[in-house]
Design an enzyme around this catalytic site. Sequence first.
Site, PDB file in Angstrom:
ATOM      1  N   GLY A 239     -15.089  22.846  44.648  1.00 54.99           N
ATOM      2  CA  GLY A 239     -14.830  23.398  43.329  1.00 54.99           C
ATOM      3  C   GLY A 239     -13.390  23.453  42.875  1.00 54.99           C
ATOM      4  O   GLY A 239     -13.133  23.800  41.711  1.00 54.99           O
ATOM      5  N   GLU A 275     -16.261  21.632  50.889  1.00 56.88           N
ATOM      6  CA  GLU A 275     -17.049  20.581  50.231  1.00 56.88           C
ATOM      7  C   GLU A 275     -16.407  20.138  48.917  1.00 56.88           C
ATOM      8  O   GLU A 275     -17.010  20.265  47.855  1.00 56.88           O
ATOM      9  CB  GLU A 275     -18.458  21.116  49.916  1.00 56.88           C
ATOM     10  CG  GLU A 275     -19.242  21.617  51.088  1.00 56.88           C
ATOM     11  CD  GLU A 275     -20.519  22.359  50.656  1.00 56.88           C
ATOM     12  OE1 GLU A 275     -20.632  22.783  49.485  1.00 56.88           O
ATOM     13  OE2 GLU A 275     -21.406  22.515  51.508  1.00 56.88           O
ATOM     14  N   PRO A 276     -15.176  19.642  48.961  1.00 56.52           N
ATOM     15  CA  PRO A 276     -14.571  19.210  47.702  1.00 56.52           C
ATOM     16  C   PRO A 276     -15.172  17.893  47.216  1.00 56.52           C
ATOM     17  O   PRO A 276     -15.465  17.003  48.008  1.00 56.52           O
ATOM     18  CB  PRO A 276     -13.096  19.009  48.065  1.00 56.52           C
ATOM     19  CG  PRO A 276     -13.101  18.719  49.531  1.00 56.52           C
ATOM     20  CD  PRO A 276     -14.299  19.418  50.116  1.00 56.52           C
ATOM     21  N   GLY A 277     -15.392  17.793  45.918  1.00 56.03           N
ATOM     22  CA  GLY A 277     -15.873  16.552  45.326  1.00 56.03           C
ATOM     23  C   GLY A 277     -14.883  16.074  44.280  1.00 56.03           C
ATOM     24  O   GLY A 277     -14.182  15.077  44.448  1.00 56.03           O
ATOM     25  N   ARG A 314     -19.163  13.198  30.292  1.00 59.40           N
ATOM     26  CA  ARG A 314     -18.484  14.496  30.410  1.00 59.40           C
ATOM     27  C   ARG A 314     -18.016  15.068  29.062  1.00 59.40           C
ATOM     28  O   ARG A 314     -18.182  16.267  28.824  1.00 59.40           O
ATOM     29  CB  ARG A 314     -17.320  14.413  31.407  1.00 59.40           C
ATOM     30  CG  ARG A 314     -17.795  14.069  32.826  1.00 59.40           C
ATOM     31  CD  ARG A 314     -16.702  14.226  33.876  1.00 59.40           C
ATOM     32  NE  ARG A 314     -16.323  15.611  33.995  1.00 59.40           N
ATOM     33  CZ  ARG A 314     -15.271  16.152  33.427  1.00 59.40           C
ATOM     34  NH1 ARG A 314     -14.415  15.415  32.755  1.00 59.40           N
ATOM     35  NH2 ARG A 314     -15.035  17.435  33.559  1.00 59.40           N
ATOM     36  N   TYR A 318     -19.805  18.506  28.722  1.00 65.41           N
ATOM     37  CA  TYR A 318     -18.973  19.666  29.107  1.00 65.41           C
ATOM     38  C   TYR A 318     -17.797  19.882  28.145  1.00 65.41           C
ATOM     39  O   TYR A 318     -16.866  20.607  28.502  1.00 65.41           O
ATOM     40  CB  TYR A 318     -18.370  19.442  30.501  1.00 65.41           C
ATOM     41  CG  TYR A 318     -19.338  19.088  31.602  1.00 65.41           C
ATOM     42  CD1 TYR A 318     -20.273  20.018  32.071  1.00 65.41           C
ATOM     43  CD2 TYR A 318     -19.287  17.845  32.210  1.00 65.41           C
ATOM     44  CE1 TYR A 318     -21.120  19.698  33.106  1.00 65.41           C
ATOM     45  CE2 TYR A 318     -20.143  17.514  33.251  1.00 65.41           C
ATOM     46  CZ  TYR A 318     -21.059  18.445  33.689  1.00 65.41           C
ATOM     47  OH  TYR A 318     -21.897  18.128  34.720  1.00 65.41           O
ATOM     48  N   CYS A 346     -26.023   5.419  19.414  1.00 63.84           N
ATOM     49  CA  CYS A 346     -26.506   6.034  18.172  1.00 63.84           C
ATOM     50  C   CYS A 346     -26.676   7.536  18.309  1.00 63.84           C
ATOM     51  O   CYS A 346     -27.811   8.048  18.305  1.00 63.84           O
ATOM     52  CB  CYS A 346     -27.815   5.378  17.763  1.00 63.84           C
ATOM     53  SG  CYS A 346     -27.647   3.607  17.706  1.00 63.84           S
ATOM     54  N   GLU A 347     -25.595   8.238  18.504  1.00 61.60           N
ATOM     55  CA  GLU A 347     -25.575   9.704  18.591  1.00 61.60           C
ATOM     56  C   GLU A 347     -24.195  10.133  18.123  1.00 61.60           C
ATOM     57  O   GLU A 347     -23.208   9.563  18.575  1.00 61.60           O
ATOM     58  CB  GLU A 347     -25.698  10.189  20.056  1.00 61.60           C
ATOM     59  CG  GLU A 347     -26.904   9.729  20.779  1.00 61.60           C
ATOM     60  CD  GLU A 347     -27.855  10.871  21.107  1.00 61.60           C
ATOM     61  OE1 GLU A 347     -27.552  12.029  20.751  1.00 61.60           O
ATOM     62  OE2 GLU A 347     -28.892  10.572  21.699  1.00 61.60           O
ATOM     63  N   TYR A 375     -17.934  12.664  38.638  1.00 56.41           N
ATOM     64  CA  TYR A 375     -18.952  12.957  37.640  1.00 56.41           C
ATOM     65  C   TYR A 375     -18.849  11.986  36.467  1.00 56.41           C
ATOM     66  O   TYR A 375     -19.065  12.345  35.314  1.00 56.41           O
ATOM     67  CB  TYR A 375     -18.857  14.433  37.198  1.00 56.41           C
ATOM     68  CG  TYR A 375     -18.894  15.367  38.395  1.00 56.41           C
ATOM     69  CD1 TYR A 375     -20.076  15.554  39.097  1.00 56.41           C
ATOM     70  CD2 TYR A 375     -17.743  15.992  38.871  1.00 56.41           C
ATOM     71  CE1 TYR A 375     -20.111  16.360  40.232  1.00 56.41           C
ATOM     72  CE2 TYR A 375     -17.770  16.795  40.007  1.00 56.41           C
ATOM     73  CZ  TYR A 375     -18.961  16.970  40.670  1.00 56.41           C
ATOM     74  OH  TYR A 375     -18.994  17.754  41.789  1.00 56.41           O
TER      75      TYR A 375
HETATM   76  C1  LIG Z   1     -21.053  20.206  43.297  1.00 51.56           C
HETATM   77  C2  LIG Z   1     -20.896  20.892  44.581  1.00 51.56           C
HETATM   78  C3  LIG Z   1     -19.708  20.783  45.296  1.00 51.56           C
HETATM   79  C4  LIG Z   1     -18.508  20.042  44.795  1.00 51.56           C
HETATM   80  O1  LIG Z   1     -17.894  20.637  43.700  1.00 51.56           O
HETATM   81  P1  LIG Z   1     -16.530  20.008  43.136  1.00 51.56           P
HETATM   82  O2  LIG Z   1     -16.203  20.836  41.968  1.00 51.56           O
HETATM   83  O3  LIG Z   1     -16.821  18.601  42.766  1.00 51.56           O
HETATM   84  O4  LIG Z   1     -15.523  20.116  44.220  1.00 51.56           O
HETATM   85  C5  LIG Z   1     -19.652  21.378  46.542  1.00 51.56           C
HETATM   86  N1  LIG Z   1     -20.705  22.056  47.053  1.00 51.56           N
HETATM   87  C6  LIG Z   1     -21.859  22.191  46.377  1.00 51.56           C
HETATM   88  C7  LIG Z   1     -22.973  22.939  46.978  1.00 51.56           C
HETATM   89  C8  LIG Z   1     -21.993  21.622  45.132  1.00 51.56           C
HETATM   90  O5  LIG Z   1     -23.141  21.756  44.459  1.00 51.56           O
END
Ligand SMILES: *Cc1c(COP(=O)(O)O)cnc(C)c1O
Length: 421
Positions: A239, A275-277, A314, A318, A346-347, A375
């Site tokens: 996150g 768990e960084p994404g 996005r 968002y 077409c939106e 994302y």
């Molecule tokens: C989406 C998610 C993440 C990653 O969040 P980021 O904002 O991309 O870092 C980590 N853990 C869980 C359970 C998630 O659903």
Amino acid sequence: MDHFLYRDGELYAEDVPVADIAAAVGTPFYLYSTATLTRHYQLFDEALNGMEHMVCYAMKAASNQAILKTLADLGAGMDVVSGGEYARAKAAGVPGDRIVFSGVGKTRPEIKAALEGGIRQFNVESEPELAVISEVAASLGKIAPITIRVNPDVDAKTHAKIATGKSENKFGIPISKARAVYAEAASLPGIDVIGIDVHIGSQLTELDPYELAYQKVAELTEQLRADGHNIRRLDLGGGLGIPYTRTNQAPPLPSDYGALIKRTVGHLGCEIEIEPGRLIAGNAGILVSRVIYVKQGEGRQFLILDGAMNDLIRPAMYDAHHDIVPILEPAPGVEHQPYDVVGPVCESGDTFAKNRMMPPLRAGDLVAFRSAGAYGAVMASEYNTRPLVPEVLAKGDQFAVIRARPDFDEIINRDTIPPWL
Ligand SMILES: *Cc1c(COP(=O)(O)O)cnc(C)c1O
């Protein structure tokens, strides 16, 4: 810092001119930088130095196997949220004991596949799910390692669609109920309770919500240990936010985040997972698109691109901001003008930006959406029968197409007309 920089008047991805890739691949396409992915992974890895840890990349942010392999080769684990992601991580060569399974709606077949293929842990999100994991594991004669995702009721101060740690969100079990659910878990066959999981949201730009959540996790660890549970792993979620503009105050760095983790839970002696994404993939990718037309509207100019909301949703979903830059570096001092930047879908929601000040652009010019690596491609669709946007990975002076653009036949032939029609 990323590796998409102007050099000799044009934008490069590492050592490759973006225009060369556009000429070879056609537009629109996503383009990722290996060096940026690597750098971001290593920032997290180093931030947790001195603690036993694993950085489990949340692959829903960008799940191309070439990206997964790049990160896994550095030592990353994976956080998956579906059976499809689990299979994809395995296909990319990630061993099961480095895969964490998150998500509120894991089905029996998904749980079975993960137990058979190997799994580091399930992050359990409800009591009914706990019961099903126990049942499936026991029927296979396996033991499922689990954490329970607690919902700490903390305001992550982010966009409502990506906040997950408040009691009104569907995620996790209320932290107030945790001791009872852990007691139940410990009594079930096929279950090994190993730790606690928390994930409060995405695109967090302050550390305070983490501090509150992790303090609650630390207290809970001590309570659960006193209750007799062997809590030895803490999954602290992902996150951490990224800068989407160059002018904004920058979000906290992974090193600050790592220091916070040490301060709040370091004394517990647990193995730490994060768990960084977004932070790993977001600024490691751009979406490259070409101007189809510049259209003079009433009191406004529309920049009509060949990329659209189906390629990058996005902004529509968002209200997200992406910097949009020309591939040819604007001359210093050139006068900017306002554009409404739109796609051909077409939106009216197919609008990337309104009144965006940009240097003058003409039909045929190339532009890049920055910060589009997370994302982006994963949320793309074929709405309007637009082919799924391709992906390209750059590394030094090389690049490769890592997902090709389907042709119309491939798309159309997926439909089946019933014999009785
Ligand atoms: C989406 C998610 C993440 C990653 O969040 P980021 O904002 O991309 O870092 C980590 N853990 C869980 C359970 C998630 O659903």
